[in-house]
Design a protein around this motif. Structure first.
Motif, mmCIF file in Angstrom:
data_model
loop_
_atom_site.group_PDB
_atom_site.id
_atom_site.type_symbol
_atom_site.label_atom_id
_atom_site.label_comp_id
_atom_site.label_asym_id
_atom_site.label_seq_id
_atom_site.Cartn_x
_atom_site.Cartn_y
_atom_site.Cartn_z
ATOM 1 N N ALA A 236 0.509 16.248 22.389
ATOM 2 C CA ALA A 236 1.107 15.636 21.196
ATOM 3 C C ALA A 236 0.173 14.667 20.485
ATOM 4 O O ALA A 236 0.593 13.919 19.615
ATOM 5 N N ASN A 237 -1.113 14.637 20.826
ATOM 6 C CA ASN A 237 -2.091 13.833 20.085
ATOM 7 C C ASN A 237 -2.331 14.479 18.729
ATOM 8 O O ASN A 237 -2.158 15.683 18.562
ATOM 9 N N THR A 238 -2.745 13.674 17.740
ATOM 10 C CA THR A 238 -2.944 14.216 16.396
ATOM 11 C C THR A 238 -4.251 13.733 15.782
ATOM 12 O O THR A 238 -4.718 12.627 16.065
ATOM 13 N N TRP A 239 -4.812 14.576 14.938
ATOM 14 C CA TRP A 239 -5.866 14.189 13.997
ATOM 15 C C TRP A 239 -5.178 13.983 12.662
ATOM 16 O O TRP A 239 -4.318 14.776 12.278
ATOM 17 N N SER A 240 -5.535 12.934 11.945
ATOM 18 C CA SER A 240 -4.918 12.700 10.637
ATOM 19 C C SER A 240 -5.993 12.492 9.574
ATOM 20 O O SER A 240 -7.049 11.924 9.855
ATOM 21 N N PHE A 241 -5.692 12.962 8.372
ATOM 22 C CA PHE A 241 -6.584 12.873 7.220
ATOM 23 C C PHE A 241 -5.737 12.437 6.032
ATOM 24 O O PHE A 241 -4.647 12.961 5.836
ATOM 25 N N GLY A 242 -6.222 11.485 5.255
ATOM 26 C CA GLY A 242 -5.403 11.067 4.135
ATOM 27 C C GLY A 242 -6.067 10.071 3.219
ATOM 28 O O GLY A 242 -7.258 9.760 3.348
ATOM 29 N N GLY A 243 -5.278 9.576 2.292
ATOM 30 C CA GLY A 243 -5.741 8.598 1.326
ATOM 31 C C GLY A 243 -4.713 7.502 1.148
ATOM 32 O O GLY A 243 -3.517 7.710 1.374
ATOM 33 N N GLU A 244 -5.216 6.332 0.757
ATOM 34 C CA GLU A 244 -4.337 5.183 0.629
ATOM 35 C C GLU A 244 -4.763 4.324 -0.557
ATOM 36 O O GLU A 244 -5.947 4.189 -0.843
ATOM 37 N N SER B 102 0.843 -1.194 0.000
ATOM 38 C CA SER B 102 0.000 0.000 0.000
ATOM 39 C C SER B 102 0.875 1.240 0.000
ATOM 40 O O SER B 102 2.006 1.223 0.483
ATOM 41 N N LEU B 103 0.334 2.312 -0.551
ATOM 42 C CA LEU B 103 0.982 3.614 -0.591
ATOM 43 C C LEU B 103 -0.022 4.632 -0.067
ATOM 44 O O LEU B 103 -1.202 4.576 -0.423
ATOM 45 N N GLY C 94 -10.179 6.748 1.551
ATOM 46 C CA GLY C 94 -9.913 7.954 2.311
ATOM 47 C C GLY C 94 -10.041 7.604 3.779
ATOM 48 O O GLY C 94 -10.831 6.725 4.150
ATOM 49 N N GLU C 95 -9.290 8.302 4.637
ATOM 50 C CA GLU C 95 -9.230 7.906 6.041
ATOM 51 C C GLU C 95 -9.165 9.133 6.944
ATOM 52 O O GLU C 95 -8.489 10.113 6.637
ATOM 53 N N VAL C 96 -9.884 9.069 8.066
ATOM 54 C CA VAL C 96 -9.848 10.096 9.107
ATOM 55 C C VAL C 96 -9.578 9.382 10.419
ATOM 56 O O VAL C 96 -10.276 8.420 10.756
ATOM 57 N N GLY C 97 -8.568 9.843 11.164
ATOM 58 C CA GLY C 97 -8.227 9.136 12.389
ATOM 59 C C GLY C 97 -7.720 10.037 13.489
ATOM 60 O O GLY C 97 -7.376 11.200 13.274
ATOM 61 N N TYR C 98 -7.688 9.475 14.699
ATOM 62 C CA TYR C 98 -7.153 10.163 15.870
ATOM 63 C C TYR C 98 -6.042 9.305 16.443
ATOM 64 O O TYR C 98 -6.225 8.102 16.659
ATOM 65 N N ASN C 99 -4.873 9.903 16.687
ATOM 66 C CA ASN C 99 -3.707 9.191 17.206
ATOM 67 C C ASN C 99 -3.377 9.698 18.607
ATOM 68 O O ASN C 99 -3.078 10.881 18.789
#
Length: 194
Positions: free
Chosen positions: A65-73, A53-54, A94-99
């Motif tokens: 230092a927590n993050t919200w992330s948005f992206g595609g794979e 996967s890319l 497409g992906e939305v996440g909390y780290n």
């Protein structure tokens, strides 16, 4: 004279009192990450039942230092068929996440995160071709998919602006005719934006 002694004392303590570390992972900072993963095994090009996967992700740092992330794979896997064949299965998501920031070292060079995300997209089996090379008919079709992922990731800062990343991810997608769960592991590069 007292001012000069006070300034001299501050300078000496600053130089001898330890290292001064950069400010990293502050609220409001953001980052762009590109990553490449192996999926469902180790992909060598000749593997019949695994893939790769890319992905590209944008992260925004919040408190602690927590993050919200948005992206595609893009996920490409293969399913064995016959004695030597394989059928490609591709997912565009497409992906939305909390780290959640789990731990870091004193120098802020290493950070460990645990994350959860929601994803959705499209899956294509054999690129939409239902007739296989031997004349058989493929009954699995293209579908819209949805699901989520659990991630464990680590960041290793090379400088204030560049970090190498490593991750392990278990994703599950409902609506797929082929496979629900995919295990991914890989590396990436993160570029910090002020």
């Amino acid at each position: 004279m007292k001012k000069i002694l006070a300034i001299f004392a501050v300078v000496v303590f600053s130089l001898c009192g330890g290292k001064a570390f950069a400010q990293r992972c502050l609220p409001g900072m953001s980052a762009v990450e590109t990553k490449a993963d192996m999926a469902d095994g180790f992909y060598t090009g000749n593997s019949r039942n695994c893939g790769y996967s890319l992905g590209v992700f944008y992260s925004v740092y919040k408190g602690s230092a927590n993050t919200w992330s948005f992206g595609g794979e893009y996920l490409q896997t293969y399913k064995p068929y016959g004695a030597k064949g394989r059928i490609p299965v591709a997912q565009f998501t497409g992906e939305v996440g909390y780290n959640l920031h789990l731990l870091s070292d004193y120098s802020q060079t290493f950070h460990l995160y645990g994350g959860v995300s929601a994803l959705g997209g499209y899956e294509t089996v054999n690129w939409g071709k239902h007739i296989l090379s031997d004349g058989s008919t493929l009954h699995d079709g293209d579908n819209f998919i949805y699901g989520g992922a659990l991630t464990l990731s680590a960041d290793f800062y090379l400088s204030d602006k560049i970090a190498l990343t490593a991750n392990v991810k278990e994703r599950f997608t409902f609506g797929s005719d082929v496979q629900i769960f995919h295990t991914q592991y890989g590396v990436g590069v993160k570029f910090i934006i002020e």
